[in-house]
Each structure stands twice: as C-alpha cells, then as structure tokens.
Design an enzyme around this catalytic site. Structure first.
Site, short mmCIF file in Angstrom:
data_model
loop_
_atom_site.label_atom_id
_atom_site.label_comp_id
_atom_site.label_asym_id
_atom_site.label_seq_id
_atom_site.Cartn_x
_atom_site.Cartn_y
_atom_site.Cartn_z
N HIS A 137 3.52 11.20 58.78
CA HIS A 137 2.99 12.14 59.64
C HIS A 137 4.02 12.38 60.70
CE1 HIS A 137 0.70 15.31 61.34
NE2 HIS A 137 0.11 15.23 60.52
N HIS A 138 4.38 13.73 60.68
CA HIS A 138 5.29 14.04 61.47
C HIS A 138 5.17 13.95 62.93
CE1 HIS A 138 9.27 16.25 62.78
NE2 HIS A 138 9.24 16.90 61.47
N CYS A 139 3.98 13.78 63.43
CA CYS A 139 3.45 13.31 64.86
C CYS A 139 3.83 11.91 65.13
CB CYS A 139 2.06 13.47 64.99
SG CYS A 139 1.05 12.16 64.31
N ASN A 316 9.13 12.79 68.91
CA ASN A 316 9.79 14.22 68.59
C ASN A 316 10.41 14.80 69.80
OD1 ASN A 316 8.75 14.72 65.74
ND2 ASN A 316 6.98 13.53 66.68
#
Length: 468
Positions: A137-139, A316
C-alpha cells in the site's frame, strides 16, 4: 472500526493518510522477474531474514481512532498470511509470460485492496512465470523508499556480499568557474527566475485544483475512470540509447530524454487516433510526483531499518508537479521534443512548485481534513491527462538468495487518468509499464511502440548531429 489510541501508536503522515482515502486509494505493484525457477522455501527464508520484517511500517496495523484519524500500531506478523504461492499459470490462454503477468497486474489494479486486519502488504510467488509480485500500500512509502528497501534485501550478482548501487537520473554538474561578480549576478538572476516561475506555476497549480482542465483527446480520462477495466503493456528502452540522445543537447538529463520521448510518442499516437484534426501546440498535461527528501544510500538505509524512528528518511514526502507537453504533427524534428522538454523541466526545477504543492497538501490535510485534501488531489488528476514516474534502479545485475533478477517493473492501482506510466531502470535497461483504461485506449501495444520508435528516431537524429 474505531480503536482506542495508545501511547505507543504512531500517527500516519499526512501523505500516507491521503493514499487511504477512497478517491486516492493506491497500491503499488512491483514485479521482480528471475532468471531461474523460484525456490519457494529459499525465498521465504530470505524474506524472514530480510530487513522487510524488521521495518516498523511492515510490522504494524493501520487503525483508526473515533475521529477517523489513522495510526500505526505495532503487531506480530503472521508470515504465512502475507506470502501467497501460486503454482499453476495465472491464465489458461496461450500467451507468453510477460503478457500473462501484465494481464494479471491489470486485473489487480482495479481488484480488491489489501485486508486491513494485517499489515498492508503481501507477496505473491508466481512459480509458473518465474516472478514475484509485491503488493504494497502506498501509505507505507513511496517508490524511492520501496526501491531502496528492495535493494537492501539483494546483492550484486558478481559479489554475494556487496549491496547494489543506485544510479542517478541526472548527472548534470555545476561549474565553479567564473568571476565572483558574474556568480553574484547569476545568483540574483536565478533568484528572480525562481520567484517568477514559482508564481506562474503555483497559480497554474491552484487553477488545476479548482477548474482548469485539459481539452478532451483520445487519451483523456475523468471522474470514475479509476474503476474501469485496465490493460497493461511494457515499453522497453536501452539507457545507452537515452545517453546518446542526451549528449546531443547540452546539459540534458535522462529525465529530459524520457519526457521528450513521452511528448513525441503521444503526438504520434494522437496523430493515428484523433477522429478530428487536433490543433498544433495543443497542451496535454501530465502529473509527476517529485521526491523532496534526501535519498539514503542502500547501506545507510539498511542501518536505518533497524531503528524504530526513521523520521523523514522513509515514507511519503513528495510534491506534485504539472508537466505540460505540446501536441505536434508528424514530421517535427525528433530533437525538438527533447529541446522543449528540457526548457520546461529546467523551469520547473527552478521553481518552488513541488515544495508548494507539498506544503499546501500538508496544510489542507492537517487543518481542513483528509476528505478535502483527497478531493483536491482527485480534481488535479481529473483535470490532467496522464501520470508519469521514473524510479532509478540498480546499475548492475542483482540477485536475491543467489537467484539472478532479470527485470524490475512497477505499476499501481487505477487512477482517474486513462494513461499511467511508471518507468524503472535496471542494469542498463529501462522498462516502462503503461497502464490504460482499455475502453479509452484499446491499443496500448501501439502506444508502447510509438514511445520505443520515438527514442530510436531521436537517437538517429542525435547521431547525425554528432557526425555533423
């Protein structure tokens, strides 16, 4: 389900929270191809011993408090729930491995997400196709963080004890020559340009958030397109060809060449697909995420993995940059695409657009809430035409547990864009995954060919310039 927050829980970063919103929910799909058949037990043993399981993000659950705010909570990992072994071919159709894996990833891009009752990652071993699919997951982190972590788990093929080395997308150097007065004047002029370009691009960025959008073309997406069925193809480039092209224009970089190729390839594609004549110079706008933190080396990252608090080194932290290209009819000098791309990208580098977009996103997320931040990001995507990213991989061939890796590729979940491109370089080659909404772009194979031919034509033109 809401969960009481404890003192040991750590809040997600604002950017991490953004990728959990329904409109921007993003899963990164990284494919690692191997030269030899997969030894399942060896891979599992390697993963158990890797820094992946020691990383706090990969051993934490995502929980929400009663206000809907997300937190990381340390948990024990049930390793077998994260490793999925698929013995048989993933398709019954008579296709090659690359096509089969691309079709599989295209289905994953609009398929079910990752279960929130375990850490948000899983690894699929596709034994029949000699590859591994990482779903993350990008998180958990952006492409730069995840690439560094992946390389920290691997070793060079010709040296089992040596960590890979990461190349650079830009080798431009700054000259220290010149008189003091000239340097001072240059800095002042550079400051004025920075202020001007920042003002222009920040205003454009705000307008894109609110109302300004690209004109409809054969590659345009829009609201709801993230749910449409997808197709995925691969365009292949040689870095040596890009370097030949780069040398034809003073101070150009690989990123300049890549965007010149995108400009030329899209113009070629639209020439063949347009049902009506497009206006020369029509602007088509792309979206790119720009890393805003120093990228640690692989050895440094390996040490950081052992710490619970890795601060700004991981996660991120990126800004959004708008990258406009101009449609040009066939017959344009191939190097003109590179020259225009270089001028535009140089101006973007001189501006504070990426930092502004990060700061405004941070402010909206923390002060006005995740819903509004997600809506603004969703509108930016809907008002533009494509997504482009370029992740720099290792310069040499690498191996995992003694099995040499033949390719590295990446893509992600569907976005409102009908066209998403992710390029990853590896050992002198660069593979670009082209993910499309197939009801809008039914022939991505032709689009990939347009990009590949665009680079070859630029190379021929560059070689002619050098000979002249």
């Amino acid at each position: 389900m809401a969960s009481p927050v404890t003192d040991s829980d750590e809040p997600l970063t604002p950017a991490g929270r953004l990728f959990l919103q329904p409109e921007m929910d993003q899963i990164i799909h990284c494919v690692i191809g191997f030269k030899n058949p997969l030894d399942t037990e060896s891979i599992k043993a390697g993963l158990r011993d890797s820094i992946l399981l020691k990383h706090p993000r990969f051993s934490s659950l995502m929980v929400r408090d009663r206000h809907g705010v997300e937190y990381w909570r340390k948990t024990s990992i049930d390793f077998d729930r994260h490793i999925i072994t698929i013995e048989s071919p993933i398709t019954t159709a008579s296709v090659d491995d690359e096509t089969a894996v691309n079709e599989y990833l295209a289905d994953l891009s609009t398929g079910p997400g990752l279960s929130t009752d375990k850490p948000l990652w899983e690894i699929q071993l596709l034994k029949a196709h000699k590859c591994v699919v990482l779903r993350i997951h990008h998180c958990l982190g952006d492409g730069i963080s995840l690439m560094s972590m992946l390389l920290a788990c691997c070793r060079k093929v010709d040296d089992d004890n040596a960590l890979p080395t990461i190349g650079s997308a830009s080798n431009r150097t700054k000259s220290k020559e010149g008189k003091l007065e000239r340097r001072c004047l240059g800095r002042f002029w550079g400051f004025l340009k920075m202020v001007w370009f920042s003002f222009v691009y920040v205003v454009e960025f705000i307008l894109r958030c609110l109302c300004v959008c690209d004109r409809q073309t054969a590659i345009s997406g829009g609201a709801g397109v993230e749910l449409w069925p997808r197709k995925l193809v691969t365009a292949r480039f040689w870095l040596r060809d890009m370097k030949v092209v780069k040398k034809a224009i003073p101070n150009a970089t690989i990123n300049d060449v890549l965007f010149g190729v995108i400009s030329s390839g899209l113009s070629r594609y639209l020439d063949h697909q347009a049902t009506n004549v497009l206006q020369e110079g029509l602007q088509i706008t792309g979206v790119a995420m720009v890393n805003l933190r120093e990228q640690p080396g692989v050895q440094e990252l390996s040490n950081l993995m052992m710490r619970s608090n890795i601060g700004s080194r991981w996660g991120n932290k990126f800004g959004i940059v708008l990258l406009p290209i101009q449609y040009q009819k066939s017959g344009t000098d191939p190097l003109q695409y590179l020259k225009r791309a270089k001028v535009m990208i140089d101006r973007k580098k001189q501006s504070a657009e990426a930092h502004f977009s990060y700061r405004i996103g941070y402010f909206v997320m923390t002060r006005l809430g995740a819903k509004l931040a997600s809506l603004l990001n969703y509108r930016i995507v809907c008002n533009t035409s494509f997504t482009i990213s370029n992740i720099v991989g290792p310069q040499e061939e690498i191996a995992f547990r003694g099995n040499p890796i033949s390719y590295l590729r990446a893509t992600s979940s569907g976005l409102p864009h009908a066209l998403t491109m992710h390029m990853v370089s590896y050992a002198g080659r660069a593979d670009m995954q082209i993910l499309v909404a197939k009801d809008i772009i039914p022939d991505p194979e032709f689009l990939a060919k347009c990009f590949e031919e665009a680079l070859l034509q630029m190379k021929e033109a560059a070689e002619a310039v050098v000979k002249a």
